[in-house]
Scaffold this motif. Sequence first.
Motif, mmCIF file in Angstrom:
data_model
loop_
_atom_site.group_PDB
_atom_site.id
_atom_site.type_symbol
_atom_site.label_atom_id
_atom_site.label_comp_id
_atom_site.label_asym_id
_atom_site.label_seq_id
_atom_site.Cartn_x
_atom_site.Cartn_y
_atom_site.Cartn_z
ATOM 1 N N SER A 1 1.711 14.089 -24.681
ATOM 2 C CA SER A 1 1.557 12.639 -24.687
ATOM 3 C C SER A 1 1.734 11.961 -26.015
ATOM 4 O O SER A 1 2.322 11.011 -26.124
ATOM 5 C CB SER A 1 -0.010 12.283 -24.407
ATOM 6 O OG SER A 1 -0.361 12.822 -23.188
ATOM 7 N N ILE B 1 10.322 10.661 -19.450
ATOM 8 C CA ILE B 1 9.352 9.613 -19.809
ATOM 9 C C ILE B 1 9.879 8.962 -21.134
ATOM 10 O O ILE B 1 9.949 7.621 -21.162
ATOM 11 C CB ILE B 1 8.053 10.328 -19.930
ATOM 12 C CG1 ILE B 1 7.572 11.464 -18.895
ATOM 13 C CG2 ILE B 1 6.976 9.465 -20.483
ATOM 14 C CD1 ILE B 1 6.499 12.077 -19.299
ATOM 15 N N THR C 1 -1.100 6.901 -19.941
ATOM 16 C CA THR C 1 -0.906 8.099 -19.009
ATOM 17 C C THR C 1 -2.166 8.887 -18.579
ATOM 18 O O THR C 1 -3.061 9.217 -19.301
ATOM 19 C CB THR C 1 0.110 9.304 -19.944
ATOM 20 O OG1 THR C 1 0.265 10.338 -19.179
ATOM 21 C CG2 THR C 1 -0.600 9.811 -21.185
ATOM 22 N N TYR D 1 2.353 2.410 -23.497
ATOM 23 C CA TYR D 1 2.507 3.493 -22.778
ATOM 24 C C TYR D 1 1.048 4.062 -22.309
ATOM 25 O O TYR D 1 0.345 4.542 -23.349
ATOM 26 C CB TYR D 1 3.541 4.644 -23.074
ATOM 27 C CG TYR D 1 3.487 5.877 -22.390
ATOM 28 C CD1 TYR D 1 3.923 6.122 -21.231
ATOM 29 C CD2 TYR D 1 3.036 6.925 -23.015
ATOM 30 C CE1 TYR D 1 3.911 7.101 -20.552
ATOM 31 C CE2 TYR D 1 3.044 8.319 -22.176
ATOM 32 C CZ TYR D 1 3.614 8.150 -20.863
ATOM 33 O OH TYR D 1 3.673 9.480 -20.483
ATOM 34 N N SER E 1 2.952 3.017 -17.258
ATOM 35 C CA SER E 1 1.976 4.161 -16.621
ATOM 36 C C SER E 1 2.576 5.313 -16.136
ATOM 37 O O SER E 1 3.489 5.046 -15.405
ATOM 38 C CB SER E 1 0.869 3.628 -16.132
ATOM 39 O OG SER E 1 1.035 3.443 -14.528
ATOM 40 N N THR E 2 2.035 6.375 -16.335
ATOM 41 C CA THR E 2 2.360 7.768 -15.540
ATOM 42 C C THR E 2 1.255 8.448 -15.238
ATOM 43 O O THR E 2 0.267 8.197 -15.632
ATOM 44 C CB THR E 2 3.377 8.663 -16.626
ATOM 45 O OG1 THR E 2 2.486 8.931 -17.657
ATOM 46 C CG2 THR E 2 4.333 7.979 -17.184
#
Length: 498
Positions: free
Chosen positions: A233, A201, A217, A215, A185-186
């Motif tokens: 994204s 990323i 975000t 992934y 996760s970001t």
Amino acid sequence: MQARYALVLRGGRVIDGRGSPPVSADVAVDGERIAAVSRLPAGSGRREIDVDGLVVAPGFIDVHTHDDRALFAFPDMSAKVSQGVTTVVTGNCGVSLAPLTLESAPPPPLDLIGDRDDYRFNRFADYLAAVDADPPALNAACLVGHSSLRVGCMRELDRPAREAEIAAMREKLNEALEAGAIGLSTGLWYAPANATPKSEIVALAELLHPAGAVYTTHMRDEAEHVLDSVEESFAVGREADVRVMISHHKVIGKANFGRTRETLPRFEQAIAEQPVGLDAYPYVASSTVLRPFMVPRAQKVLVTWSKRRPEMAGRYLADIAAEWGVSEAEACERVQPAGAVYWTMDEADVRRVLAFEHTMVGSDGLPHDQHPHPRLWGTFPRVLGHYCREIGLFPLEEAVRRMTGLPAKRFGLTNRGRIAPGAYADLCVFDPATVIDKATFEQPVTPAAGIAYVLVNGDRLGGRVLDRRPPGPRVASPGDAAGARGLTLQGFGAILIA
């Protein structure tokens, strides 16, 4: 006749999690699994519960949580189990307890989930082993936080990572994926990750596809540059060849009200071209750390915790400022470090996102806030009661699908999120006529109404760590140990059936 099953839920309306209309059927459970969904003879179960008039649904999957430490601190997980939640996805917004050890206080927003001593797991495997050793009352699927990787591998966070630092983060991420993490996760909106370029990323996210991981975000911007952030994204997903989940999709700030009319068609287009998902919570207010630049953007701000002035938790910033005879900006500075609820969204946008057929439900609750946002205790019953029954955004079976079958599919949670023979017996029994959230901004720690029974992993009561590999216990089955606790949650009608 001799009982064939450990438990039979008799006479309910079964909503299977796939979006199918309800059917009248009995649900039989044996061990951890659903054994039968049909009309069964009386006496088929060693224990039988009459659920006539109630809905039997898969246990809800909270795809966006910050429950990393709550799994230890509150092992009964009553804030979630009382809503019918049987699985949580942790480590969102770039923040996870592992893999990270600290010598000083964690920088915001890492302080949302723990203090320095809570960051004690240098390897993700150690964190998962600790959860396995004393399993909570529900299941957990755990993400690795990019900000946690950055804090552990970089001295300065206000710049892109250098090649050696990316290599160090990749090594830690790879260890976590091998241990069973379900993805990365970001939190690109937050200071520890603000300076991260897309290339950094992608360099990490390219490890996810071979591992079958995802992934997720918290995008770089949800205001004026929301479309740019959506495009970034999607681009990460394409370049790294990975499934993308955009967290708590919304548009914030009065100038951006209505812009979900722009973002959702772009989601629709992207979903037709690549694996993309999104989640949302059913409120017009958000909650995170208290940041000065957010104060003028919000219609009002409620302080949820303060290290310097803990007595201010639960009070509005404007009232605090008036009492002290200072500006809201000065009051904001005086209570730091702190958390807040911000009223920054438009109800029409919230409804538009919730009504979008691809939207999952995630609480984004903050379990360690002194005065938390009510979404921690109310998200799922609010969708069922307010937005489904009262507002009519979607049929009940569609509301259930958003909380069960859809997230199980998006996150690869095999044999979860559905009612069918052979699936894990994560079940929620609720009254469709009365289910509703009771938590408010004034009284946020208030259990919901209308949840009758919650079952986690069948009659082997207790949760486990889930990962991207085939289902089954990785360390040891926690069922017997958890069942020995005899967990019965009183005061809100949600009974975990032991």
